[in-house]
Design a protein around this motif. Structure first.
Motif, PDB file in Angstrom:
ATOM      1  N   HIS A 148     -23.324  -3.179  27.921  1.00 37.51           N
ATOM      2  CA  HIS A 148     -24.487  -2.448  28.427  1.00 37.51           C
ATOM      3  C   HIS A 148     -25.490  -3.387  29.082  1.00 37.51           C
ATOM      4  CE1 HIS A 148     -26.702  -2.964  24.338  1.00 37.51           C
ATOM      5  NE2 HIS A 148     -27.520  -3.509  25.230  1.00 37.51           N
ATOM      6  N   LEU A 149     -26.363  -2.798  29.895  1.00 39.61           N
ATOM      7  CA  LEU A 149     -27.435  -3.502  30.583  1.00 39.61           C
ATOM      8  C   LEU A 149     -28.768  -2.903  30.173  1.00 39.61           C
ATOM      9  CD1 LEU A 149     -25.975  -3.475  34.220  1.00 39.61           C
ATOM     10  CD2 LEU A 149     -25.923  -5.399  32.613  1.00 39.61           C
ATOM     11  N   THR A 150     -29.784  -3.745  30.036  1.00 35.58           N
ATOM     12  CA  THR A 150     -31.150  -3.282  29.814  1.00 35.58           C
ATOM     13  C   THR A 150     -32.035  -3.838  30.918  1.00 35.58           C
ATOM     14  OG1 THR A 150     -30.866  -3.110  27.419  1.00 35.58           O
ATOM     15  CG2 THR A 150     -33.112  -3.279  28.232  1.00 35.58           C
ATOM     16  N   LEU A 151     -32.711  -2.939  31.627  1.00 40.52           N
ATOM     17  CA  LEU A 151     -33.459  -3.279  32.833  1.00 40.52           C
ATOM     18  C   LEU A 151     -34.941  -2.977  32.686  1.00 40.52           C
ATOM     19  CD1 LEU A 151     -31.141  -1.515  35.470  1.00 40.52           C
ATOM     20  CD2 LEU A 151     -30.968  -3.876  34.663  1.00 40.52           C
ATOM     21  N   ALA A 152     -35.758  -3.706  33.417  1.00 36.43           N
ATOM     22  CA  ALA A 152     -37.150  -3.344  33.660  1.00 36.43           C
ATOM     23  C   ALA A 152     -37.195  -2.591  34.983  1.00 36.43           C
ATOM     24  CB  ALA A 152     -38.028  -4.593  33.724  1.00 36.43           C
ATOM     25  N   PRO A 177     -41.604   0.702  22.375  1.00 36.02           N
ATOM     26  CA  PRO A 177     -41.645  -0.765  22.486  1.00 36.02           C
ATOM     27  C   PRO A 177     -42.003  -1.439  21.168  1.00 36.02           C
ATOM     28  CG  PRO A 177     -42.713   0.262  24.353  1.00 36.02           C
ATOM     29  CD  PRO A 177     -42.425   1.364  23.379  1.00 36.02           C
ATOM     30  N   GLN A 178     -41.412  -2.604  20.976  1.00 37.86           N
ATOM     31  CA  GLN A 178     -41.579  -3.299  19.705  1.00 37.86           C
ATOM     32  C   GLN A 178     -42.157  -4.700  19.914  1.00 37.86           C
ATOM     33  OE1 GLN A 178     -37.724  -3.286  20.359  1.00 37.86           O
ATOM     34  NE2 GLN A 178     -38.232  -1.199  20.872  1.00 37.86           N
ATOM     35  N   ILE A 179     -42.989  -5.115  18.993  1.00 34.18           N
ATOM     36  CA  ILE A 179     -43.603  -6.443  19.072  1.00 34.18           C
ATOM     37  C   ILE A 179     -42.537  -7.534  19.018  1.00 34.18           C
ATOM     38  CG2 ILE A 179     -45.131  -8.069  17.889  1.00 34.18           C
ATOM     39  CD1 ILE A 179     -46.781  -5.661  16.972  1.00 34.18           C
ATOM     40  N   GLU A 180     -41.513  -7.322  18.170  1.00 32.81           N
ATOM     41  CA  GLU A 180     -40.531  -8.382  17.991  1.00 32.81           C
ATOM     42  C   GLU A 180     -39.717  -8.651  19.240  1.00 32.81           C
ATOM     43  OE1 GLU A 180     -38.166  -4.684  16.635  1.00 32.81           O
ATOM     44  OE2 GLU A 180     -40.242  -5.374  16.678  1.00 32.81           O
ATOM     45  N   ARG A 181     -39.721  -7.720  20.206  1.00 29.30           N
ATOM     46  CA  ARG A 181     -38.988  -7.921  21.447  1.00 29.30           C
ATOM     47  C   ARG A 181     -39.931  -8.315  22.585  1.00 29.30           C
ATOM     48  NH1 ARG A 181     -34.375  -3.571  22.507  1.00 29.30           N
ATOM     49  NH2 ARG A 181     -33.712  -5.263  23.839  1.00 29.30           N
ATOM     50  N   ALA A 182     -41.183  -8.564  22.271  1.00 26.63           N
ATOM     51  CA  ALA A 182     -42.174  -9.000  23.265  1.00 26.63           C
ATOM     52  C   ALA A 182     -42.298  -8.006  24.406  1.00 26.63           C
ATOM     53  CB  ALA A 182     -41.824 -10.390  23.806  1.00 26.63           C
ATOM     54  N   VAL A 183     -42.167  -6.718  24.097  1.00 28.62           N
ATOM     55  CA  VAL A 183     -42.299  -5.662  25.097  1.00 28.62           C
ATOM     56  C   VAL A 183     -43.737  -5.170  25.086  1.00 28.62           C
ATOM     57  CG1 VAL A 183     -41.544  -3.367  25.808  1.00 28.62           C
ATOM     58  CG2 VAL A 183     -39.898  -4.985  24.857  1.00 28.62           C
ATOM     59  N   GLU A 184     -44.419  -5.313  26.208  1.00 31.58           N
ATOM     60  CA  GLU A 184     -45.824  -4.948  26.274  1.00 31.58           C
ATOM     61  C   GLU A 184     -46.061  -3.599  26.933  1.00 31.58           C
ATOM     62  OE1 GLU A 184     -47.718  -8.160  28.271  1.00 31.58           O
ATOM     63  OE2 GLU A 184     -47.377  -9.597  26.659  1.00 31.58           O
ATOM     64  N   SER A 185     -45.004  -2.998  27.487  1.00 32.95           N
ATOM     65  CA  SER A 185     -45.150  -1.713  28.144  1.00 32.95           C
ATOM     66  C   SER A 185     -45.547  -0.631  27.151  1.00 32.95           C
ATOM     67  CB  SER A 185     -43.830  -1.319  28.827  1.00 32.95           C
ATOM     68  OG  SER A 185     -43.879   0.012  29.269  1.00 32.95           O
ATOM     69  N   THR A 186     -46.332   0.341  27.597  1.00 32.84           N
ATOM     70  CA  THR A 186     -46.691   1.478  26.750  1.00 32.84           C
ATOM     71  C   THR A 186     -45.655   2.585  26.845  1.00 32.84           C
ATOM     72  OG1 THR A 186     -48.008   2.446  28.541  1.00 32.84           O
ATOM     73  CG2 THR A 186     -49.146   1.012  26.974  1.00 32.84           C
ATOM     74  N   MET A 187     -44.641   2.422  27.681  1.00 29.38           N
ATOM     75  CA  MET A 187     -43.622   3.439  27.872  1.00 29.38           C
ATOM     76  C   MET A 187     -42.502   3.287  26.853  1.00 29.38           C
ATOM     77  SD  MET A 187     -44.842   5.115  30.438  1.00 29.38           S
ATOM     78  CE  MET A 187     -43.454   6.147  30.914  1.00 29.38           C
ATOM     79  N   ASN A 188     -41.846   4.397  26.538  1.00 28.04           N
ATOM     80  CA  ASN A 188     -40.656   4.344  25.703  1.00 28.04           C
ATOM     81  C   ASN A 188     -39.501   3.720  26.473  1.00 28.04           C
ATOM     82  OD1 ASN A 188     -41.907   5.597  23.565  1.00 28.04           O
ATOM     83  ND2 ASN A 188     -41.142   7.631  24.059  1.00 28.04           N
ATOM     84  N   GLU A 205     -40.266   1.066  31.821  1.00 34.89           N
ATOM     85  CA  GLU A 205     -41.124   0.830  32.984  1.00 34.89           C
ATOM     86  C   GLU A 205     -42.026  -0.362  32.702  1.00 34.89           C
ATOM     87  OE1 GLU A 205     -44.645   3.305  35.201  1.00 34.89           O
ATOM     88  OE2 GLU A 205     -42.800   4.400  34.695  1.00 34.89           O
ATOM     89  N   ALA A 206     -41.771  -1.469  33.405  1.00 35.05           N
ATOM     90  CA  ALA A 206     -42.539  -2.691  33.156  1.00 35.05           C
ATOM     91  C   ALA A 206     -42.314  -3.665  34.305  1.00 35.05           C
ATOM     92  CB  ALA A 206     -42.121  -3.330  31.847  1.00 35.05           C
ATOM     93  N   LYS A 207     -43.264  -4.543  34.499  1.00 32.30           N
ATOM     94  CA  LYS A 207     -43.121  -5.641  35.451  1.00 32.30           C
ATOM     95  C   LYS A 207     -42.713  -6.886  34.679  1.00 32.30           C
ATOM     96  CE  LYS A 207     -44.423  -3.327  39.104  1.00 32.30           C
ATOM     97  NZ  LYS A 207     -43.440  -3.006  40.165  1.00 32.30           N
ATOM     98  N   LYS A 210     -37.725 -10.978  35.625  1.00 35.61           N
ATOM     99  CA  LYS A 210     -36.353 -10.645  35.999  1.00 35.61           C
ATOM    100  C   LYS A 210     -36.168  -9.134  35.933  1.00 35.61           C
ATOM    101  CE  LYS A 210     -35.160 -15.072  35.876  1.00 35.61           C
ATOM    102  NZ  LYS A 210     -34.713 -15.855  37.047  1.00 35.61           N
ATOM    103  N   ARG A 211     -35.336  -8.603  36.824  1.00 37.24           N
ATOM    104  CA  ARG A 211     -34.983  -7.187  36.751  1.00 37.24           C
ATOM    105  C   ARG A 211     -34.153  -6.923  35.498  1.00 37.24           C
ATOM    106  NH1 ARG A 211     -37.254  -3.025  38.627  1.00 37.24           N
ATOM    107  NH2 ARG A 211     -37.269  -3.815  40.775  1.00 37.24           N
ATOM    108  N   LEU A 212     -33.258  -7.847  35.166  1.00 37.68           N
ATOM    109  CA  LEU A 212     -32.404  -7.698  33.998  1.00 37.68           C
ATOM    110  C   LEU A 212     -33.050  -8.341  32.786  1.00 37.68           C
ATOM    111  CD1 LEU A 212     -29.652  -6.866  32.756  1.00 37.68           C
ATOM    112  CD2 LEU A 212     -28.778  -9.112  33.445  1.00 37.68           C
ATOM    113  N   HIS A 213     -33.226  -7.564  31.727  1.00 35.02           N
ATOM    114  CA  HIS A 213     -33.672  -8.143  30.462  1.00 35.02           C
ATOM    115  C   HIS A 213     -32.489  -8.751  29.736  1.00 35.02           C
ATOM    116  CE1 HIS A 213     -34.656  -8.262  26.147  1.00 35.02           C
ATOM    117  NE2 HIS A 213     -35.871  -8.581  26.574  1.00 35.02           N
ATOM    118  N   HIS A 214     -31.392  -7.955  29.592  1.00 33.60           N
ATOM    119  CA  HIS A 214     -30.206  -8.537  28.978  1.00 33.60           C
ATOM    120  C   HIS A 214     -28.942  -7.759  29.297  1.00 33.60           C
ATOM    121  CE1 HIS A 214     -31.077  -5.596  25.655  1.00 33.60           C
ATOM    122  NE2 HIS A 214     -29.746  -5.571  25.556  1.00 33.60           N
TER     123      HIS A 214
END
Length: 297
Positions: A148-152, A177-188, A205-207, A210-214
């Motif tokens: 799988h791919l996870t994208l911003a 979003p979770q603190i442990e993944r350093a995700v700052e977006s307010t979106m699910n 939805e985040a800036k 990289k386009r690809l997170h993992h």
């Protein structure tokens, strides 16, 4: 006619080909597959002749996603749906199909400008078994695709409309979003599937740089995850997140950084999705334990 049925292949553009050759084979356990007349790196992870392509360039990011459909009729139906919502679709040339090791493909830009190829007829090499240079077992692929791919993404709604409503993927669940993944977006974070794999695609939805997170690769043996975890630490491969278990797909995994800065999730033990009785869920945390962000230590 159904939509896409698996994540078939991906292509990266990277600055350091030599580093990627070493990382892909010696750490991830992919099999190098040199292509005559091509300077690109090509890698196998199962009976498919090619799952990952790496070319030299400045992006240091994912540049192409290849989604597989069942046959020519499904490819034509997909093209009609894409054009029906006003998107420009290109037909792949014979040379491009040969380079991707498929019978035929079409290409369109997703709402984030990411090249999206839909194809049918992958070249399968049953006559040349996959041999990992590092793993003792195999990857979980087959009908579940390569991982799988996870994208911003630029717009959660536009990406949902494209991948779910046009390409035919199904919503699996949401994770806030979770603190442990350093995700700052307010979106699910939306998780979508197109086969038994819990998700072949996730995005929020985040800036981000990289386009690809993992990229996630799933092993059949937990020992291959453990040995890779140990190897990464012994050889200085930067970890992004420690070993842990996810709440939604139940994957036991860790995250390590690639030479390009985005990550690979290396995991085992994920549950599968049966559309006949699956219920979309919301999770407030990404992990039931572990997956601590290494940068926070």
């Amino acid at each position: 006619m159904g939509g896409v049925r698996q994540l078939g292949y991906i292509a990266f553009e990277v600055r350091d080909l030599a580093a990627w050759q070493q990382f892909a084979t010696s750490v991830l356990g992919l099999e190098a597959n040199p292509r005559e007349g091509s300077e690109a790196l090509s890698f196998r992870m199962d009976e498919y002749a090619q799952r990952v392509t790496v070319t030299e360039g400045p992006a240091d990011d994912l540049v192409t996603i290849g989604w597989e459909v069942e046959h020519e009729a499904a490819l034509n139906a997909c093209r009609e749906r894409l054009e029906g919502v006003g998107l420009t679709v290109e037909r792949g040339t014979r040379e491009e199909a040969h380079a991707r090791c498929v019978v035929d493909l079409i290409r369109v830009a997703d709402p984030n400008g990411l090249a999206t190829e839909i194809f049918y007829g992958p070249l399968v090499r049953q006559d040349v078994p996959f041999r990992s240079p590092r793993m003792s077992g195999r990857f979980v692929t087959g009908g579940q695709g390569m991982g799988h791919l996870t994208l911003a993404v630029d717009s959660l709604d536009a990406s949902l409309a494209f991948y779910r409503d046009v390409l035919g993927m199904r919503l699996t669940d949401w994770v806030q979003p979770q603190i442990e993944r350093a995700v700052e977006s307010t979106m699910n974070i939306a998780f979508l599937h197109c086969n038994l794999r819990h998700h072949s695609l996730a995005f929020w939805e985040a800036k981000m740089p990289k386009r690809l997170h993992h990229l996630m690769l799933q092993c059949e043996s937990i020992d291959d995850v453990g040995s890779a975890y140990e190897l990464a630490q012994e050889t200085g491969v930067p970890l992004e997140m420690t070993l842990g278990r996810h709440t939604n797909d139940h994957m036991l995994s860790f995250y390590m950084q690639t030479p390009s800065g985005f990550s690979v999730e290396y995991g085992w033990g994920a549950r599968t999705v049966d559309d006949a009785d699956w219920q979309v869920q919301l999770h407030k945390t990404g992990s039931s334990w572990g997956h601590r962000h290494v940068a926070a230590h």
